[in-house]
Enzyme design. Structure first.
Site, short mmCIF file in Angstrom:
data_model
loop_
_atom_site.label_atom_id
_atom_site.label_comp_id
_atom_site.label_asym_id
_atom_site.label_seq_id
_atom_site.Cartn_x
_atom_site.Cartn_y
_atom_site.Cartn_z
N HIS A 177 -32.01 -29.32 -15.55
CA HIS A 177 -33.12 -29.75 -16.39
C HIS A 177 -32.98 -29.13 -17.82
O HIS A 177 -32.32 -28.16 -17.83
CB HIS A 177 -34.41 -29.55 -16.00
CG HIS A 177 -35.61 -30.01 -16.62
ND1 HIS A 177 -36.16 -29.48 -17.83
CD2 HIS A 177 -36.21 -31.16 -16.46
CE1 HIS A 177 -37.21 -30.27 -18.24
NE2 HIS A 177 -37.05 -31.18 -17.54
N PRO A 178 -33.33 -29.88 -18.91
CA PRO A 178 -32.87 -29.48 -20.24
C PRO A 178 -33.65 -28.08 -20.72
O PRO A 178 -33.24 -27.49 -21.49
CB PRO A 178 -33.64 -30.74 -21.05
CG PRO A 178 -33.73 -31.81 -20.10
CD PRO A 178 -33.64 -31.48 -18.86
N ARG A 179 -34.67 -27.58 -19.80
CA ARG A 179 -35.27 -26.41 -20.04
C ARG A 179 -34.38 -25.47 -19.54
O ARG A 179 -34.68 -24.11 -19.70
CB ARG A 179 -36.60 -26.40 -19.48
CG ARG A 179 -37.68 -26.81 -20.08
CD ARG A 179 -38.04 -25.91 -21.42
NE ARG A 179 -38.12 -24.57 -21.21
CZ ARG A 179 -39.27 -23.88 -20.85
NH1 ARG A 179 -40.42 -24.65 -20.82
NH2 ARG A 179 -39.50 -22.71 -20.60
N LYS A 180 -33.43 -25.64 -18.73
CA LYS A 180 -32.54 -24.80 -18.18
C LYS A 180 -31.34 -24.17 -18.92
O LYS A 180 -31.10 -24.64 -20.03
CB LYS A 180 -31.94 -25.13 -16.54
CG LYS A 180 -33.26 -25.57 -15.70
CD LYS A 180 -34.20 -24.54 -15.65
CE LYS A 180 -35.23 -24.70 -14.57
NZ LYS A 180 -36.33 -25.97 -14.85
N VAL A 181 -30.70 -23.16 -18.38
CA VAL A 181 -29.83 -22.56 -19.30
C VAL A 181 -28.61 -23.56 -19.55
O VAL A 181 -27.88 -23.63 -20.70
CB VAL A 181 -29.00 -21.19 -18.77
CG1 VAL A 181 -27.85 -20.74 -19.43
CG2 VAL A 181 -30.03 -20.08 -18.51
#
Length: 390
Positions: A177-181
């Site tokens: 997901h875009p919040r991940k690294v």
């Protein structure tokens, strides 16, 4: 506005997506196969199975682990709601155990107390990128003949006792997901070293189809597929996988840069006695997917007030990790739940911006603003000793 997070995507990812689009093969195909092989090698697992997101990864992990109706699965309530949802999808019951105050991760002592004759598995979450105590839970699962499944949504690039997350257990689920690294827009991955689990995961993610599209396309002989069992459409596209291949090349560098920002925060905030900072014990290597600060009891500024004041200064923040049992979907079922540590951490934790590339000016502005707001409350005193992992 300084955002709480944003993905690090560059020309390499755009070119990879562009090139893949022009091949005409844009669903699950050769790029997915290549991404899986490279991700397995990176984590140290034998196999990796790409899927549409981490929630579908967790769902499939539950199925292949044999979790079913009325089984109990111990997990933290303090996790994104997808953790509990994946258990519920298969008709099983999430049993919420407490987390450790210093790490935000599942407490093995409380987890053991929640084990019953119906318990079939423990779903261990590596919260905000900090590895949980895998050895403690492996021992616990072996003692009670339980399955251990890892929710590593936040943990790509993190390590535990010298081995990357993804290589310790038979089912480990990641998010892109875009919040991940690293990100593929959305997407997920399951790593395993069990060939039987690997083959069934591949079957289930594509409608239970006996022969996938790529094999049929490459075959010089006529092939008709069979649908062996009821499966799901949980495929990753080749466009996503092409982006993922480029992201994986940068993962170690991204983690290094994230850790530099975290160290800058740690150094700036280490002498403030009304807060607790993220804590790494020996053998625990965190990718700092999020940087979470806990406001201790007695702090003269309320968490929500601090968040609003930072927002007024154009700094985005997020509250502490949710408690699933307090969300509307689960509140009535768990109205008698007693999870005081989890609730206290949710109510008194704040996540600060951390992303790559974050400029020195942005880092300094967050630090200076945070310090000035706390200083105004006369809370700058002496350093405290951080809690140890137990």
């Amino acid at each position: 506005m300084i955002p709480i997070a944003k993905p690090f995507l560059a020309e390499e990812e755009a070119q990879a997506a562009y090139d893949t689009i022009l091949t005409g093969w844009i669903t699950q195909g050769p790029k997915v196969q290549a991404f899986e092989a490279q991700f397995a090698t990176y984590t140290g697992a034998k196999y990796a199975v790409a899927v549409s997101n981490c929630t579908t990864a967790l769902h499939l992990a539950m199925i292949v682990a044999g979790i079913g109706k009325d089984d109990e699965v111990i997990c933290p309530s303090m996790s994104y709601i997808a953790t509990a949802n994946a258990i519920t999808y298969v008709g099983a019951v999430p049993v919420f155990a407490e987390v450790q105050r210093g790490t935000y991760n599942l407490d093995p002592v409380d987890a053991e107390q929640k084990i019953t004759s119906k318990t079939k598995a423990i779903l261990l979450v590596h919260q905000i990128g900090l590895p949980a105590d895998i050895d403690a839970f492996t021992t616990l699962c072996n003692r009670y003949n339980l399955q251990l499944i890892e929710d590593a949504a936040c943990a790509a690039g993190s390590s535990y006792k010298g081995k990357r997350i993804g290589s310790h257990s038979s089912l480990v689920c990641f998010s892109f997901h875009p919040r991940k690294v690293i990100s593929t827009g959305d997407g997920g991955m399951i790593t395993t070293s069990d060939e039987n689990l690997y083959n069934r995961l591949k079957l289930l993610r594509q409608h239970g189809m006996s022969v996938n599209d790529r094999v049929r396309h490459e075959s010089t002989q006529l092939i008709f597929e069979d649908h062996i069992e009821i499966g799901y459409n949980y495929r990753m596209t080749d466009i996503q996988a092409a982006v993922g291949i480029e992201q994986l090349k940068k993962l170690d560098w991204i983690v290094t840069e994230r850790r530099k920002i975290a160290y800058a925060y740690n150094e700036a905030f280490k002498d403030i006695d009304c807060i607790s900072l993220p804590f790494e014990s020996d053998g625990y290597f965190c990718n700092y997917q999020s940087y979470c600060i806990y406001l201790q009891p007695g702090c003269h500024i309320k968490r929500n007030d601090l968040m609003q004041q930072l927002l007024d200064k154009k700094i985005a923040t997020r509250r502490g990790v949710m408690n699933a049992h307090r969300e509307t979907a689960y509140r009535e079922l768990y109205r008698n739940a007693s999870l005081p540590v989890s609730e206290n951490l949710q109510d008194n934790s704040i996540m600060l911006p951390l992303f790559v590339p974050m400029s020195k000016e942005e880092i300094d502005y967050v630090i200076d603003t945070f310090l000035s707001l706390l200083s105004a409350q006369k809370n700058l005193i002496a350093p405290i000793e951080e809690p140890a992992i137990t």
